[in-house]
Design an enzyme around this catalytic site. Structure first.
Site, mmCIF file in Angstrom:
data_model
loop_
_atom_site.group_PDB
_atom_site.id
_atom_site.type_symbol
_atom_site.label_atom_id
_atom_site.label_comp_id
_atom_site.label_asym_id
_atom_site.label_seq_id
_atom_site.Cartn_x
_atom_site.Cartn_y
_atom_site.Cartn_z
ATOM 1 N N GLY A 104 0.828 -1.191 0.000
ATOM 2 C CA GLY A 104 0.000 0.000 0.000
ATOM 3 C C GLY A 104 0.861 1.240 0.000
ATOM 4 N N GLN A 140 3.092 10.030 0.921
ATOM 5 C CA GLN A 140 4.371 9.319 1.037
ATOM 6 C C GLN A 140 5.303 9.578 -0.145
ATOM 7 O OE1 GLN A 140 2.372 5.371 2.098
ATOM 8 N NE2 GLN A 140 4.293 5.269 3.228
ATOM 9 N N CYS A 182 5.795 0.136 7.460
ATOM 10 C CA CYS A 182 5.438 1.297 6.639
ATOM 11 C C CYS A 182 6.657 1.701 5.820
ATOM 12 C CB CYS A 182 5.003 2.453 7.539
ATOM 13 S SG CYS A 182 4.527 3.939 6.645
ATOM 14 N N LEU A 183 6.456 1.959 4.538
ATOM 15 C CA LEU A 183 7.581 2.335 3.683
ATOM 16 C C LEU A 183 8.201 3.664 4.114
ATOM 17 C CD1 LEU A 183 6.127 1.310 0.199
ATOM 18 C CD2 LEU A 183 7.855 0.089 1.547
ATOM 19 N N HIS A 238 -4.633 1.680 7.413
ATOM 20 C CA HIS A 238 -3.273 2.225 7.479
ATOM 21 C C HIS A 238 -3.084 3.333 6.442
ATOM 22 C CE1 HIS A 238 1.263 1.614 7.899
ATOM 23 N NE2 HIS A 238 1.173 2.332 6.811
ATOM 24 N N GLU A 239 -3.533 3.070 5.203
ATOM 25 C CA GLU A 239 -3.300 4.047 4.132
ATOM 26 C C GLU A 239 -4.172 5.296 4.308
ATOM 27 O OE1 GLU A 239 -0.701 3.622 2.600
ATOM 28 O OE2 GLU A 239 -0.453 1.487 2.982
ATOM 29 N N HIS A 294 -2.690 7.752 6.612
ATOM 30 C CA HIS A 294 -1.671 8.625 6.012
ATOM 31 C C HIS A 294 -2.283 9.923 5.474
ATOM 32 C CE1 HIS A 294 2.126 6.490 6.211
ATOM 33 N NE2 HIS A 294 1.618 5.386 5.693
HETATM 34 NI NI NI Z 1 2.529 3.497 5.687
#
Ligand code: NI
Length: 186
Positions: A47, A52, A102-103, A144-145, A148
């Protein structure tokens, strides 16, 4: 399509509330989604949210790989999905803990409580409405997304930082035969 550099924790864009997208079918939105999918694939993520990659707009991409889906109702594998202006409502009050990464927070993972079942709505890149019910990992990655887009990171949701670990130490949390491979890296 372009693979874009990722904003990491500390970058203020990750703490802003992202702006709604007025026209989901606009060409620049399609380009943004294509770049996000390309970046997600390159990072082997499941995701990604627009902030991000440095764009404070309400767009997320995600997928549910077969290896992560529990196979229960509403937690089957899902192909690459683009959601514009996503909104979430919980179904019921059941909250389940699960491992996330998380990236934007590389090399770490933590145990995060999430609603077990949700309904989410949004628009596709053609402007069509999309509405789905999701459970388990599918529900987790969407929560989660969408977080963000509201400037929230999974660390903010954790109840106990003892369950925050480097990936290379994660095996200490897995008791033999007690727990299947836990989800990570939404
Ligand atoms: Ni994340």
């Amino acid at each position: 399509m372009t693979i874009l550099p990722l904003a990491r924790m500390g970058n203020p864009i990750l703490r802003r509330v992202a702006a709604p997208i007025e026209d989901p079918a606009a060409p620049d939105v399609a380009q943004l989604a294509a770049d996000m999918l390309e970046t997600m694939r390159a990072e082997n993520g499941v995701g990604l949210a627009a902030p991000q990659i440095g764009v404070s707009r309400r767009l997320i991409v995600f997928r549910v790989p077969a290896a992560r889906a529990s196979g229960r109702t509403d937690d089957e594998p899902v192909g690459e999905t683009v959601l514009v202006n996503p909104e979430i409502e919980p179904i019921g009050t059941l909250v389940s803990p699960g491992w996330e990464g998380c990236l934007s927070i590389p090399d770490l993972r933590g145990m995060v409580p999430r609603f077990e079942r949700i309904r989410y709505r949004g628009r596709t890149l053609t402007g069509d409405r999309i509405e789905r019910e999701a459970a388990g990992f599918h529900a987790r990655v969407v929560q989660h997304e969408v977080d963000h887009l509201d400037g929230i990171l999974y660390l903010d949701r954790m109840h106990d930082l003892k369950f925050l670990t480097y990936d290379e130490e994660f095996h200490h949390f897995l008791e033999p035969a007690a727990e299947p491979e836990a989800p990570h890296d939404p």
